[in-house]
Write an enzyme that holds these catalytic residues in place. Structure first.
Site, PDB file in Angstrom:
ATOM      1  N   CYS A 275      26.091 -22.657 -11.488  1.00 39.58           N
ATOM      2  CA  CYS A 275      27.383 -23.276 -10.746  1.00 39.58           C
ATOM      3  C   CYS A 275      27.789 -22.351  -9.562  1.00 39.58           C
ATOM      4  O   CYS A 275      28.257 -22.518  -8.755  1.00 39.58           O
ATOM      5  CB  CYS A 275      28.613 -22.973 -11.764  1.00 39.58           C
ATOM      6  SG  CYS A 275      28.199 -23.776 -13.487  1.00 39.58           S
TER       7      CYS A 275
ATOM      8  N   CYS B  76      61.306  -4.251 -20.188  1.00 41.94           N
ATOM      9  CA  CYS B  76      62.920  -3.764 -20.241  1.00 41.94           C
ATOM     10  C   CYS B  76      63.582  -3.853 -19.161  1.00 41.94           C
ATOM     11  O   CYS B  76      62.814  -4.374 -18.067  1.00 41.94           O
ATOM     12  CB  CYS B  76      62.879  -2.257 -20.570  1.00 41.94           C
ATOM     13  SG  CYS B  76      61.554  -1.658 -21.646  1.00 41.94           S
TER      14      CYS B  76
ATOM     15  N   ASN C 222      60.857   0.887 -17.698  1.00 43.96           N
ATOM     16  CA  ASN C 222      60.527  -0.484 -17.506  1.00 43.96           C
ATOM     17  C   ASN C 222      59.003  -0.594 -16.961  1.00 43.96           C
ATOM     18  O   ASN C 222      58.692  -0.346 -16.011  1.00 43.96           O
ATOM     19  CB  ASN C 222      61.404  -1.153 -16.514  1.00 43.96           C
ATOM     20  CG  ASN C 222      60.982  -2.692 -15.902  1.00 43.96           C
ATOM     21  OD1 ASN C 222      60.256  -3.205 -16.738  1.00 43.96           O
ATOM     22  ND2 ASN C 222      61.728  -3.107 -15.141  1.00 43.96           N
ATOM     23  N   GLY C 223      58.195  -1.033 -18.077  1.00 44.89           N
ATOM     24  CA  GLY C 223      56.857  -1.564 -17.749  1.00 44.89           C
ATOM     25  C   GLY C 223      55.857  -1.142 -18.813  1.00 44.89           C
ATOM     26  O   GLY C 223      56.313  -1.285 -20.031  1.00 44.89           O
TER      27      GLY C 223
ATOM     28  N   CYS D 174      25.746 -32.212 -17.543  1.00 41.71           N
ATOM     29  CA  CYS D 174      25.341 -30.862 -17.384  1.00 41.71           C
ATOM     30  C   CYS D 174      24.267 -30.359 -18.526  1.00 41.71           C
ATOM     31  O   CYS D 174      24.301 -30.816 -19.537  1.00 41.71           O
ATOM     32  CB  CYS D 174      26.791 -30.184 -17.614  1.00 41.71           C
ATOM     33  SG  CYS D 174      26.262 -28.218 -17.742  1.00 41.71           S
TER      34      CYS D 174
ATOM     35  N   LYS E 141      36.189 -14.507 -18.238  1.00 40.76           N
ATOM     36  CA  LYS E 141      36.266 -13.208 -17.445  1.00 40.76           C
ATOM     37  C   LYS E 141      37.696 -12.920 -17.390  1.00 40.76           C
ATOM     38  O   LYS E 141      38.462 -12.959 -16.431  1.00 40.76           O
ATOM     39  CB  LYS E 141      35.907 -13.636 -16.022  1.00 40.76           C
ATOM     40  CG  LYS E 141      36.221 -14.726 -15.294  1.00 40.76           C
ATOM     41  CD  LYS E 141      35.894 -14.961 -13.920  1.00 40.76           C
ATOM     42  CE  LYS E 141      36.350 -16.161 -13.267  1.00 40.76           C
ATOM     43  NZ  LYS E 141      36.121 -16.298 -11.680  1.00 40.76           N
TER      44      LYS E 141
ATOM     45  N   GLU F 136      42.430 -24.574 -11.143  1.00 38.09           N
ATOM     46  CA  GLU F 136      43.183 -24.089 -10.142  1.00 38.09           C
ATOM     47  C   GLU F 136      42.497 -24.613  -8.818  1.00 38.09           C
ATOM     48  O   GLU F 136      41.918 -23.857  -8.116  1.00 38.09           O
ATOM     49  CB  GLU F 136      42.984 -22.607 -10.235  1.00 38.09           C
ATOM     50  CG  GLU F 136      43.753 -21.875  -9.077  1.00 38.09           C
ATOM     51  CD  GLU F 136      43.746 -20.228  -9.046  1.00 38.09           C
ATOM     52  OE1 GLU F 136      42.712 -19.830  -9.538  1.00 38.09           O
ATOM     53  OE2 GLU F 136      44.444 -19.860  -8.429  1.00 38.09           O
TER      54      GLU F 136
ATOM     55  N   CYS G 152      23.833 -26.923  -8.490  1.00 36.94           N
ATOM     56  CA  CYS G 152      23.805 -28.057  -9.406  1.00 36.94           C
ATOM     57  C   CYS G 152      22.869 -29.033  -9.200  1.00 36.94           C
ATOM     58  O   CYS G 152      23.287 -29.669  -8.602  1.00 36.94           O
ATOM     59  CB  CYS G 152      25.127 -28.284  -9.927  1.00 36.94           C
ATOM     60  SG  CYS G 152      25.230 -29.221 -11.532  1.00 36.94           S
TER      61      CYS G 152
ATOM     62  N   MET H  56      28.863 -20.262 -16.638  1.00 37.99           N
ATOM     63  CA  MET H  56      29.102 -21.114 -17.811  1.00 37.99           C
ATOM     64  C   MET H  56      29.328 -20.082 -18.866  1.00 37.99           C
ATOM     65  O   MET H  56      29.537 -18.819 -18.712  1.00 37.99           O
ATOM     66  CB  MET H  56      27.861 -21.826 -18.202  1.00 37.99           C
ATOM     67  CG  MET H  56      27.573 -22.828 -17.267  1.00 37.99           C
ATOM     68  SD  MET H  56      28.794 -24.069 -17.001  1.00 37.99           S
ATOM     69  CE  MET H  56      28.867 -24.874 -18.543  1.00 37.99           C
TER      70      MET H  56
END
Lengths: 1499, 488
Positions: A1128, A17, A248-249, A1122, A957, A906, A1133, A493
């Site tokens: 990993c 809000c 608000n929240g 793989c 995750k 990322e 690896c 994995m």
């Protein structure tokens, strides 16, 4: 509200809000205040969204003083003095007969309370302004006026009687079964304030409610609120403000809070209410929003005689637990109240008022922006953004912000602002809280310990291990690592084992539950770096009547970490104290009676527990210690939850706390569930024994207590993480909050034993659950012991083993897939696909349960070619860093060859990859990811994307961040991530610029501005409620929404998250598709799906369920070599994929052809299915659920109960509602100020001629500079323009994300102030913000920029002539900043750059800061207490080079802003320089030394 | 588990051998054990794979990562327990198995695989040395009786498993001593017979009754068998030798490898004198057949003191590395050079024997070969083509035929009336190991045709479970699942 249907559950709707208020300090009433207040809302419109009809708002309202003058004039009856009568708007049924009934009921109860009804007034409205949806639910609005019983009647008594009358009327009417009973609602009934609200958009409130434009309507305060719901079917009564507050929240802990309020009802007693107390129950009406529920709690607490500020302190306490600076008095107050009430936790900015006070509180973590200004002419204005009401600079007395956990209060009677310290100290010192605590509260550690008992007649440990289902893997992979390292074990994995429901192996009941987590509508928390806001202590014992404020409430036992050892439990058991009665009850059943035995035992257990409560027990221990051959354990979770909910129904829950003494729990997930379903402490005694056994086997002298303490600590940390994932910071709030979805247990069982838990595809019943226990029992008792055979099964959940749990990827399927792509033989692919697809024998996935049906074959040639289809294919987001350069580029080249898309992950991307190779191959990732670490996110990076993906969560995750440890950050990776080599990098759990849906919408706007050609993709993870979130995302104007399965891969994740958080994509995708279609939002957005997609059949199912694009990650990696090492996270690896070790990288043998072949095979398999089903194109196929059928061939005892029809539910909608993407989002970028700038800046942009522009700016001008920078990046790449080529002076209040991704060559000066996210992703530009010349405020005492400035900045410089809000320079990795004061969490996760802070610093400075340098001016020597010193060096300036660096930065600051503070510091430089602290992260220091050494070697 | 960086730190180390001239002087095993510390390092090379392909490649389903980890940590006793949970006789496989596990080892993709077999051998030897391997007499007896016919590895494994389940097991062996091929086919320099005796002692102590010198069907009638036992398990192996249909096979100087080896083993055992056996001493020996038996003949011939040893194989010379069509993790047909080969032999591939030539006394003097070519067509069996003009005559005194086995070669099969398949193997599937005759089961080479010891043990274990289930209604004897890596 829409009804529950298909996968959609209405209770998972969210709202976020805009709120604000304006009031006159002097108490000057005016009509103008209303217009100003409504203007606040209009100026915040961009924080909201538009529903599909484009007209119906989600609700808006205004709270004002009772307009006495207007009422006196307009009422046909006489009114007493202002304050002597109560008035309120009443929403009534449209139908006269029903309306009359409601009126008569209400009047009856008013009279019953001895009050006088003065009369009714019809509120003049103009319903022509309503949208069509609003009209359907529009009530008739009348005003009621009520007089006191007599003139002497006290205000409090009058309010009490009004409350009772209203409550009684509500209950009677809601129970009346009238068709329009829901229309009856009172927004307010007060002697001071009145609320006008409805399903309106802000500008229409005053048009609808004609009173508001009546010049006689004057008020000294106006609190306004505008609601933005993720869905589009809100109701009139849920519009805000509520009676005392608006919000608000989001309250994350709502379910726990509401159920515990319900429990407390049994204890309520008050002389004021007398017998009436029962008639006002339930306090909190069911099925209301989080804010509405909280308001009802506030209302009750006010009736206990507490003041509104005190109530707010109780409900939203500061993070006091770990605050060393807080006064003892205040701490005692909070600790006392923690015995009464758990925090209502979640992001919250809550303006509140009772007509005398108006104020606001902010949650403990400061997750919502709240800015206020005080004017010299006596007004206080508060809202989420500054600049919503234009103020003359010379009129401003102060610009401030609400700080985390703090309260801001205006006493309108006294005409002054009361600061947080004063009000709280005052409230906290009204009672001797500390004394009460000292006298009554008992800490576990204080209880004397005699000796641990010996448990005789126990079955041997090995037998019990079997009967409680322990495996070797449980011990070796889960328990022992925790006992050794006091940390939860990490894996990598994804999970490719079957759901508990589908597994052939007996399952613990815990495995049927999946943890919920925060995404988009509220943020997950970072309990590691922001530990000071977290707490896992719990108090045990009976609760008491909250009407009383006395020492009784402290009669509790406090446990710091409620995962306790058997010694601890023994202390409790033998504790002899008048305040506690502790009773242990066995949770066992007669195994020979099977399922009936279990059911009867549970019923009997509840009865026993109830009797014990009646006899005064206040701590109940549920124990499965005494298992025998005949007496089997009732699953602890089942017992715990049943007692929890059962006693609640009996009204006895508040009187006891539950301790679990069980052999069952071993993983963090198990503990989380037990707490989530009501336990207050847990002793995993079997784990204790196993640890002792194993540790002593290796070293007979080992310290077993230490090992057990380690384990308990690890579980504590793990629980914290689970709580943080859903945004909860205290275990007190998490306890009993049931934040889980059940998957695979049928409704009957869930309703009885786990009420209010979502279970959508049904599954096993109690009979089958019992069968699993008896299976384990049989293994333990009737199974013959065979010599040489292992005592325990191996397990195989995490690492494949024969005879262990099945995995989709197993030796043969991997071998076949690799062979097929390397030899390019379709026949081999078919063998592979058959292994994966043929799950009728081995049930593995939900999709495996479907069969295609309704065939309508067409020739294969008529199906669109594979080359078309693969354009919809993507590879998963895996960063360069998590995987090697070779593996990363291999995927990019492959996907570019076939016109699909690879994802940068990322980790930024080396700009060399943006250009094609000579041979035509292209290493550029089409999708550039923007995740919470913002690594390498620059204007140029974004400009080179075809699609920009905002990662809200990751399947493996969800709700967690990540970490790339320093040693992995080699110079190449550091370069692409714009960070320093060897400095560890943290991706925080939340995006620090997304704490709610409106923030996401802002980030989408920012990114779209940074690259208008790129699609914006929002990645979500499947969970219950993801549909509503997806609808919100569509309204927030994302172009693509990705629904990820929980089983996706990861480079590193706690094992608990790998298995137990999130859902398979089948559920999330179906829910998203259904909800989007229901809201007619599907046409606006592309739906993508990923999560262990392995074959063309998988893709076909996803498509039929509603996806039109598809992502693959694990499978293409397998195609590249793989072998599912699951190493990993270890950097080892052995096939050169998930490693940065140069030697191991050489072993990478994948080729782009392998990935291309894989995609080709998938597309071909899909085409074959399409030809069978009769689809020529994928578009024809999207969402055609009628082509899926439940596989009837499955014969498996557990699968029988599954009901997949909700997944296959087809939403009924009008013909013109599309079920796939058909239109573009309207991003409304054309209104951006940047286009005006670009028009005027041609000489600068195209000829590099220095240019200066002067412009006005206001808060609706958002992300200024992003589009401009995109244009520069397109021409000049990362290099940008020469410094200062384009200089722009802005006057006013800049909107959010000012200077986002602003690139080199730009100088952006603001004379005025700015909102949140200044310089987000700054990419080389210079930004200055200074106060106007006319202003008289002292810059360093006033907030002039908002929260989260310079988030993810990579280069550039910023000079701020004033204070910044929370989280300044979070994740800065290269920018230079000078500022005159900052809020909490400054420089968090910073990895590079320089921050100079010349003024006050908030708490938790430098948490997780691994790089860069901060200089803090600290003449009062207070900084050291504000700093999160972990890993930081705090030193005075000694090195001359540092002194020079600092001095020149301050000189720059002065030159850019004419800062008086800078001037003063420079004037006394010799003295001031002594007062600076240089903050240097140790990791950074070492990295710098290492780099220097490497340079020397090179030379 | 495991040492995460072990595989990067340590290279593979194998057992080494005594020098050739030294070891040719005796018939004893000649391996030089790897030191304990080094073995732990070898265990540390195991990467604790998310998917341990070795575990799938092993026909027994050995829990390889689990015992490797314990070896790395020095927990030998636990390692032994884990090893024995899936393998009754690791001392046999640890010496004789061609180690398909190592071919499936993930480290083997681009490095030398973990020395799994040697670790296995050392675990079991340590266990014997430390006295951890003791007879475990079952606590409860079922009073069910089972006849196991044949005492090779499958029979012994089945017997031990069935005994563990509490049944009374009698093992029949037509030879003088039990062990089957292990005892009579494998030379001592690869498996000293004390290793078998040591295990048999344990089995006897556990209660298994052995009846050597008892040829079922001759010494014991089928009726007696059926009357006295609740179930019968046929583990007679594949003993029918493949013949070479060419001229001159009747000449003197031609011997079946198995006869040659058996006599030699009896000699080494002290049951026969050197004069009573077939000796290669001073002879020019040609061994036909390039398999393990052929290799054993070479090693034995050299120990006899042969003048020369030559070896023929009809198949093409295998590649040194993996052939392209048998990628990791599958079993590759690649060039194998055994310790016996190292001891001196001239090897020839793609060679087919056309005929044997003898002198007037019927004594072999030479043989004639030609070169062959194999023609591969997808979906068809490979075709053999003789290459014209490649005939060659090889003078020789002695030929050993190591051509493999074609089936059970036992009359018992007929007497029991169990059906056989087209390859003459006893018909029974791995689903339950039942033959077509009720109560009669079959396992090992008699069922699957000639194969590896590890398969024999595996089948014996599996069959034991099914027999137990057949007798008792259900069985708690462990089973491996069907996740075996197939041959391709």
């Amino acid at each position: 509200m829409l009804k529950k249907q298909g996968m959609y559950l209405p209770e998972f709707e969210h709202d976020n809000c805009g709120a604000g208020f304006i009031c006159s300090l002097e108490g000057n009433k005016s009509n103008d205040i209303i217009h100003k207040a409504l203007q606040i809302l209009e100026r915040l419109e961009h924080r909201g969204a538009v529903s599909s009809d484009g007209k119906t708002g989600d609700g808006a309202g205004i709270l004002t003083d009772i307009p006495h003058e207007l009422f006196v004039k307009d009422c046909p009856f006489d009114l007493p003095e202002f304050g002597q009568y109560a008035a309120g708007n009443v929403f009534l049924p449209k139908k006269e007969n029903q309306r009359n009934y409601c009126i008569s009921v209400f009047e009856k109860y008013i009279k019953e309370q001895g009050l006088n009804i003065l009369g009714w007034r019809t509120v003049p409205v103009d319903d022509s302004v309503l949208g069509s949806i609003a009209q359907q639910t529009e009530p008739m609005v009348k005003q009621i006026f009520i007089n006191k019983s007599n003139v002497e009647q006290k205000d409090f008594e009058f309010r009490l009687k009004l409350f009772i009358a209203r409550k009684k009327a509500e209950h009677e009417i809601y129970n009346s079964k009238l068709s329009e009973s829901n229309f009856f609602y009172l927004p307010s009934l007060s002697t001071k304030i009145i609320i006008y609200k409805g399903l309106l958009i802000p500008e229409d409130i005053k048009l609808y409610y004609k009173d508001l434009e009546n010049p006689l309507f004057v008020t000294r305060l106006a609190l306004v609120h505008q609601r933005f719901s993720t869905n589009t079917f809100p109701t009139w009564d849920l519009a805000q403000p509520f009676r005392y507050m608006c919000h608000n929240g989001e309250i994350n802990t709502l379910r726990g809070n509401v159920s515990r309020m319900l429990s407390r009802e049994a204890l309520l007693a008050s002389n004021w209410f007398g017998e009436d107390i029962k008639s006002i129950l339930p306090i909190i009406l069911p099925n209301k929003s989080d804010s509405a529920s909280m308001d009802m709690a506030v209302e009750l607490l006010l009736m206990t005689g507490r003041s509104l500020p005190e109530v707010m302190m109780m409900l939203i306490p500061e993070a006091w637990e770990k605050n060393d600076e807080m006064s003892e008095t205040k701490k005692a107050f909070y600790e006392y109240n923690s015995c009464l009430m758990e925090p209502w936790d979640g992001p919250a900015s809550i303006p509140f008022t009772d007509g005398n006070f108006i104020g606001a509180v902010l949650d403990r973590n400061g997750l919502r922006p709240s800015r206020y200004s005080v004017t010299k002419d006596g007004y206080v204005i508060m809202s989420s953004e500054i600049g919503v009401i234009e103020l003359e600079p010379e009129n401003v007395a102060q610009h401030g912000r609400l700080e985390p956990g703090k309260m801001f209060l205006v006493d309108m009677n006294e005409g002054r602002i009361v600061n947080d310290e004063e009000i709280k100290e005052d409230i906290a010192s009204r009672n001797p809280y500390r004394k009460w605590l000292d006298d009554e509260l008992v800490y576990l550690k204080e209880i004397p310990y005699n000796d641990c008992p010996v448990f005789l007649n126990q079955e041997p440990l090995n037998k019990r291990k079997v009967l409680f289902g322990y495996t070797q893997e449980d011990i070796n992979t889960v328990i022992l690592p925790m006992a050794n390292q006091a940390k939860e074990p990490i894996g990598s994995m994804g999970s490719d084992t079957p759901l508990a429901l589908l597994s052939e192996r007996p399952q613990l009941i815990y495995n049927y539950f999946k943890q919920l987590f925060a995404q988009v509508t509220n943020p997950p928390l970072d309990g590691i770096r922001e530990e000071l806001i977290t707490d896992i202590s719990l108090t045990l014992g009976s609760d008491y009547n909250i009407f009383e404020i006395n020492e009784t409430h402290c009669k509790k036992l406090k446990i710091q970490n409620p995962v306790i050892s058997k010694q601890d439990l023994d202390k409790i058991k033998s504790y002899d104290h008048p305040n506690f009665k502790i009773t242990s009850v066995p949770i066992l059943y007669d195994i020979s009676k099977g399922h009936n035995g279990l059911e009867d035992a549970l019923d009997a257990l509840l009865e026993t527990a109830s009797t014990h409560v009646d006899q005064g027990t206040n701590i109940l221990i549920l124990s499965d210690r005494d298992v025998t051959k005949d007496q089997a354990p009732i699953p602890a979770l089942l017992a715990c939850s049943f007692i929890n909910s059962g006693l609640q129904k009996l009204g006895k829950r508040s009187k006891i706390s539950i301790i679990i003494e069980s052999a069952e729990p071993r993983e963090v997930h198990h503990f989380a569930l037990l707490f989530g379903y009501g336990a207050s402490a847990i002793n995993p005694y079997m784990v204790n024994e196993i640890i002792e056994d194993e540790v002593l086997a290796i070293d007979p002298k080992a310290d077993t207590e230490k090992a057990i303490a380690n384990y308990n600590k690890a579980v504590g940390k793990g629980i914290l993480k689970v709580m943080n994932k859903i945004g909860i910071s205290t275990l007190n709030s998490y306890r009993g909050s049931q934040l889980f979805e059940c998957i695979g247990i049928n409704t009957q069982v869930v309703e009885k034993y786990f009420p209010n838990t979502a279970t959508r595809i049904q599954g096993v019943d109690l009979h089958q659950l019992e069968k699993e226990i008896s299976k384990r029992y049989a293994s333990a008792y009737t199974k013959k012991s065979i010599d040489a055979a292992l005592d325990l099964e191996m397990g195989g959940q995490y690492r494949w083993r024969r005879n262990g749990e099945h995995h989709l990827f197993n030796p043969l399927s991997i071998a076949k897939l690799q062979d097929s792509v390397r030899t390019n033989k379709p026949q081999k692919y078919k063998e592979y696909a058959e292994m994966i697809n043929n799950q009728s024998k081995q049930l593995m996935t939900i999709r495996g349960l479907f069969e295609f049906t309704n065939y309508d074959p067409i020739p294969l040639e008529e199906v669109e070619p594979w080359t078309n289809i693969v354009k919809r294919f993507k590879t998963g987001a895996m960063s360069y860093g998590s995987i090697s350069k070779e593996a990363h580029e291999n995927l990019a080249i492959a996907m570019n060859r076939i016109g699909g898309k690879s994802n940068s992950g990322e980790g930024g991307e080396d700009q060399e990859r943006f250009y094609k190779n000579a041979n035509g191959d292209w290493k550029n990732s089409a999708i550039k990811q923007v995740a919470s670490g913002r690594f390498g996110v620059t204007s140029n990076y974004l400009s080179n994307a075809q699609e920009i993906q905002i990662k809200m969560a990751q399947g493996a995750k969800p709700g967690e961040g990540g970490q790339l440890p320093g040693p992995k950050v080699n110079p190449d990776i550091a370069k692409t991530r714009n960070s320093t080599p060897y400095v560890g990098l943290i991706s925080p759990p939340p995006h620090h610029d997304i704490y709610s849906i409106e923030d996401l919408s802002q980030l989408i706007y920012d990114l779209k501005s940074a690259n208008r050609q790129a699609r914006i993709n929002v990645k979500l993870v499947s969970e219950v409620g993801v549909g509503t979130v997806a609808a919100g995302v569509a309204k927030a104007k994302a172009d693509v929404v990705l629904i990820s399965g929980y089983d996706g891969g990861t480079g590193a994740s706690p094992l608990t998250s790998l298995k137990h958080a999130g859902l398979p994509w089948e559920l999330g995708l179906a829910e998203a598709q259904q909800t989007l279609v229901m809201n007619d939002l599907r046409s606006r957005i592309v739906v993508e799906c990923d999560g262990q997609l392995k074959t063309g059949r998988d893709v076909a199912v996803a498509c039929l369920l509603g996806a039109e694009e598809f992502g693959f990650a694990t499978a293409p990696l397998v195609a590249s070599g793989c072998v599912m090492m699951r190493a990993c996270h270890l950097n080892t690896c052995p096939v050169g994929i998930a490693t940065q070790n140069p030697e191991l990288r050489k072993k990478f043998k994948g080729k782009p052809e392998h990935v291309v072949n894989f995609m080709y095979f998938i597309a071909q398999e899909l085409r074959e299915i399409m030809s069978k089903l009769g689809f020529r194109t994928v578009d024809e196929m999207v969402g055609k659920v009628e082509k899926l059928d439940r596989n009837s061939a499955i014969e498996h005892y557990k699968s029988r109960g599954i009901d997949l029809s909700p997944i296959l539910h087809k939403v009924e909608v009008a013909d013109d509602v599309d079920i796939l993407n058909t239109e573009q989002q309207d991003h409304q970028l054309e209104r951006a100020l940047d286009f005006e700038i670009i028009d005027k800046a041609h000489p600068a942009l195209f000829r590099k001629e220095p240019t200066v522009l002067d412009l006005k700016i206001n808060n609706e001008n958002r992300a200024v500079g992003a589009i401009l920078s995109n244009e520069i990046s397109k021409i000049y790449g990362a290099q940008g323009l020469p410094d200062n080529t384009l200089k722009i002076n802005f006057k006013g209040s800049a909107g959010q994300s000012f200077g986002a991704f602003a690139t080199k060559g730009l100088t952006l000066n603001v004379i005025g102030n700015t909102n949140d996210y200044l310089g987000k992703g700054l990419s080389g530009a210079k930004i200055t913000v200074r106060i106007p010349d006319e202003s008289t405020i002292i810059p360093e005492d006033n907030i002039i920029i908002g929260n989260v400035a310079l988030y993810g900045a990579t280069s550039g410089a910023v000079y701020i002539n004033g204070k910044a809000g929370e989280r300044f320079c979070v994740r800065n990795s290269g920018a230079t900043a000078v500022v005159e004061g900052i809020g909490d969490h400054g420089c968090e996760y910073m990895t590079g750059g320089v921050a100079v802070i010349l003024g006050a610093v908030g708490r938790n400075f430098g948490a997780g800061m691994s790089g860069g340098i901060a200089y803090v001016y600290d003449p009062k020597k207070t900084f050291v207490n504000k700093c999160n010193k972990e890993g930081l060096n705090l030193d005075p300036l000694s090195d001359e080079a540092h002194v020079l660096e600092l001095k020149s930065l301050i000189e720059n600051h002065y030159n850019n802003t004419l800062s008086p503070l800078a001037q003063r510091i420079l004037e006394q430089w010799e003295t001031s320089v002594q007062q600076f602290v240089r903050v240097l992260p140790e990791e950074y220091r070492q990295a710098l030394i290492r780099l220097e050494e490497e340079n020397l070697v090179k030379k | 588990m495991g040492k995460t960086t072990g595989f990067m730190e340590y290279k593979r180390v194998d057992e080494s051998y005594d020098a050739v001239d030294k070891r040719l002087k005796h018939y004893k095993e000649f391996t030089i054990p790897v030191k304990e510390k080094e073995l732990q390092n070898q265990g540390a090379r195991c990467m604790d794979c998310g998917i341990p392909f070795c575990h799938s490649g092993c026909p027994l389903g050995n829990l390889i990562p689990d015992f490797n980890d314990n070896v790395y940590r020095g927990n030998w006793e636990k390692a032994a327990k884990i090893l024995h949970s899936t393998n009754n006789f690791p001392e046999f496989t640890g010496r004789l198995c061609p180690a398909p596990c190592e071919q499936a080892c993930v480290l083997g993709i681009n490095e030398d695989p973990v020395s799994i077999e040697n670790i296995e051998k050392n675990i079991v030897e340590t266990a014997f040395n430390k006295g951890w391997i003791k007879a475990q007499v079952p606590a409860i007896r079922t009073e069910k009786t089972i006849a196991v016919v044949g005492s090779g590895p499958s029979g012994l494994a089945a017997a031990q498993q069935l005994n563990r389940a509490g049944h009374l097991v009698t093992v029949f062996e037509r030879d003088a001593k039990v062990g089957g091929l292990l005892r009579y086919g494998i030379p001592d320099f690869k498996l000293e017979k004390s290793v078998i005796d040591r295990r048999i002692d344990v089995l006897e102590e556990e209660g298994i009754v052995f009846k050597p010198n008892t040829n079922v069907g001759v010494d014991v009638t089928v009726e007696e068998l059926k009357t006295n036992f609740d179930a019968v398990l046929l583990c007679g192996g594949a003993t029918a030798r493949r013949v070479l249909p060419v001229d001159g096979v009747d000449l003197k100087g031609l011997y079946q490898a198995m006869d040659f080896l058996k006599l030699n083993n009896e000699y080494v055992d002290g049951l026969k004198s050197f004069d009573d056996i077939v000796s290669a001493k001073g002879k020019n020996v040609i061994v036909i057949g390039g398999g393990d038996t052929g290799s054993d003949c070479i090693g034995t011939s050299n120990r006899h003191g042969a003048q020369s040893v030559t070896n023929f194989e009809i198949l093409d010379k295998p590649t040194e590395g993996r052939p392209a069509h048998q990628p990791w993790p599958f079993w590759p047909m690649k060039m194998k050079t055994s310790s016996s080969h190292q001891e001196g032999v001239e090897r020839h591939w793609s060679v087919s024997t056309k005929k044997f030539i003898g002198d007037k006394n019927g004594q072999l003097t030479a043989l004639v070969t030609c070169e062959v070519e194999w023609i591969f067509k997808e979906g068809e069996r490979p075709q053999l083509k003789e290459l014209p003009g490649t005939e060659k005559t090889w003078p020789c005194d002695m030929v050993l035929l190591a051509l493999g086995f074609t089936g059970p070669g036992s009359q018992l099969v007929d007497q029991l009336g169990v059906e056989t398949d087209f390859r003459t193997n006893v018909k029974a599937t791995t689903k339950d190991y039942r033959t077509t005759t009720p109560g009669v089961f079959a396992a090992g080479d008699i069922r699957r045709g000639q194969s590896l010891i590890v398969w024999a043990i595996s089948e014996g274990r599996q069959a034991a479970h099914h027999i137990d289930a057949f007798l008792m209604g259900s069985s708690d004897l462990p089973l491996k699942d069907d996740n075996d890596l197939p041959r391709i």
